[in-house]
Design a protein around this motif. Structure first.
Motif, mmCIF file in Angstrom:
data_model
loop_
_atom_site.group_PDB
_atom_site.id
_atom_site.type_symbol
_atom_site.label_atom_id
_atom_site.label_comp_id
_atom_site.label_asym_id
_atom_site.label_seq_id
_atom_site.Cartn_x
_atom_site.Cartn_y
_atom_site.Cartn_z
ATOM 1 N N GLN A 36 -7.462 1.926 -1.096
ATOM 2 C CA GLN A 36 -6.244 1.366 -1.677
ATOM 3 C C GLN A 36 -5.765 0.172 -0.848
ATOM 4 O O GLN A 36 -5.895 0.159 0.389
ATOM 5 N N LEU A 81 -1.671 2.619 -5.870
ATOM 6 C CA LEU A 81 -0.623 3.145 -4.994
ATOM 7 C C LEU A 81 0.451 2.095 -4.745
ATOM 8 O O LEU A 81 1.650 2.412 -4.761
ATOM 9 N N ARG A 82 0.034 0.868 -4.525
ATOM 10 C CA ARG A 82 1.008 -0.202 -4.297
ATOM 11 C C ARG A 82 1.946 -0.342 -5.491
ATOM 12 O O ARG A 82 3.167 -0.494 -5.317
ATOM 13 N N TYR A 142 -2.793 -0.672 -0.275
ATOM 14 C CA TYR A 142 -1.419 -0.432 0.173
ATOM 15 C C TYR A 142 -1.287 -0.793 1.653
ATOM 16 O O TYR A 142 -2.021 -0.262 2.505
ATOM 17 N N LEU A 187 7.934 -0.598 3.220
ATOM 18 C CA LEU A 187 6.642 0.083 3.253
ATOM 19 C C LEU A 187 6.835 1.555 3.601
ATOM 20 O O LEU A 187 6.651 1.972 4.751
#
Length: 406
Positions: free
Chosen positions: A69, A153-154, A71, A43
């Protein structure tokens, strides 16, 4: 005359066969971010930088999509208010509170534009400087008119980490609702892919480099390696200039690194399409699309009169000759010319159809590429005229110098 026309048509046909067979399969739409695994094994810390100048109409939607997001890692958004007069910053602050994430949004009041910088890149530079205090592993450089899919984003981070990439970029789905957008916007993407075949961009052994400014994830290490945003501070086509700098830079060694994820080693970049993340910017008239293209078309030709001349010769030969030969062949009852022209027209229609299908437009629009190419040629001529008149690169009330660090 028949022999000359037939000779030109055969040349056009040969060019199309060459493009389809040897131009990196530019016409395909299989390079998409949503295709592939998105599992995250680490991460990294990510900071988004959003330059915004008078974006009150769109900032609420775009910023909401960023703050929401999915994420799971550390993620902060730095919005640089670039001299807005429409309360862009106020709307942005309101959105952050509305979604319950005011701590993730950092609003920066942009400083006066110094000489030698474009407005957008100066705003990005300020955002990166402020975001650096979080020691991010990646910067997400995005525009204020982009609505990000919750998983964008992920997927970008997963792509970068899993494939050891310095830079990952997507050409977001452009708005395609009005008549003029349906007619001209898919062709904009098609011409971009022809100029920068995505398969070539994504091949580390090919020097072709490009990115799409609406959504660029770049490793901090890579940005530092090329000397920061300042190395492209005057670039009008800044996304491609950044990708070019990254791909050329390569890795100088990783001694002493403490990174918890693999660091790219060859200046590797990736560019693809997105079917989910989209642009909110409306281009609902011929004039708005014309201005968008004319702003940078001559820049793309490196302000070269010779390249402009080549364009004015090449575009008619490649795109207009086939339908014209169909018409002339029918009028002259010369079926060799007519059939050869028809074959050329069918080849370009075949090449354009995947883009038309990607944008969910009528299949019949694939046949209109010759007329579209004619309009784009006129836009390119206008771009050169604007440059010669000192009006080139006009955007958001600013006119930029006629230089580009491509």
């Amino acid at each position: 005359m028949d022999v000359i026309v037939l000779g030109l048509m055969l040349l056009s046909l040969t060019i199309w066969l060459g493009l389809l067979c040897f131009r990196g399969q530019f016409w395909r739409v299989d390079q998409q971010l949503e295709i592939g695994e998105t599992q995250l094994k680490s991460l990294p810390v990510v900071c988004a930088v959003v330059p915004a100048r008078n974006e009150a109409d769109l900032i609420s939607t775009s910023l909401r999509s960023l703050l929401l997001q999915d994420y799971p890692g550390s993620f902060n958004v730095f919005l640089v208010d670039d001299g807005s007069t429409d309360r862009t910053a106020n709307f942005a602050e309101g959105v952050a509170h509305a979604v319950g994430k005011p701590q993730q949004l950092h609003i920066i009041s942009g400083e006066l534009l110094p000489p030698g910088w474009s407005g957008k890149l100066w705003a990005v530079e300020q955002g990166i400087k402020s975001a650096s205090k979080f020691a991010p592993d990646y910067f997400l450089l995005t525009d204020a008119d982009i609505e990000h899919d919750p998983g964008n984003l992920r997927r970008l981070v997963a792509k970068a980490v899993q494939e050891d990439l310095d830079l990952v970029s997507i050409m977001v789905r452009l708005r395609c609702e009005s008549f003029w957008e349906k007619l001209l916007i898919p062709a904009f993407v098609f011409f971009f892919q022809k100029l920068y075949p995505f398969r070539w961009v994504n091949n580390p052994n090919n020097p072709t480099a490009a990115a799409a400014g609406g959504s660029i994830l770049i490793a901090r290490e890579a940005l530092e390696r090329i000397g920061g945003i300042q190395v492209i501070r005057q670039a009008l086509i800044d996304d491609c200039a950044l990708a070019n700098a990254v791909k050329k830079s390569g890795r100088q060694g990783d001694k002493g690194t403490t990174a918890i994820y693999p660091i790219p080693s060859k200046g590797r970049i990736w560019l693809g399409l997105s079917s989910l993340t989209r642009s909110l910017r409306p281009y609902d008239s011929l004039a708005t699309i014309w201005d968008m293209v004319a702003r940078s078309a001559y820049t793309q030709l490196n302000y070269s009169p010779l390249l402009l001349l080549g364009t004015l010769v090449g575009m008619p030969l490649i795109y207009l000759a086939p339908p014209m030969c169909v018409i002339l062949g029918a009028v002259w009852s010369n079926w060799a010319i007519a059939l050869t022209g028809l074959l050329g027209w069918l080849l370009m229609t075949f090449a354009y159809y995947p883009t038309i299908r990607f944008y969910k437009c009528s299949p019949w629009l694939a046949l209109s590429l010759p007329a579209i190419a004619f309009l784009y040629t006129l836009m390119t001529i206008d771009s050169a005229l604007r440059h010669w008149q000192g009006r080139g690169g006009a955007w958001k009330g600013r006119v930029y110098p006629s230089s580009d660090n491509l």
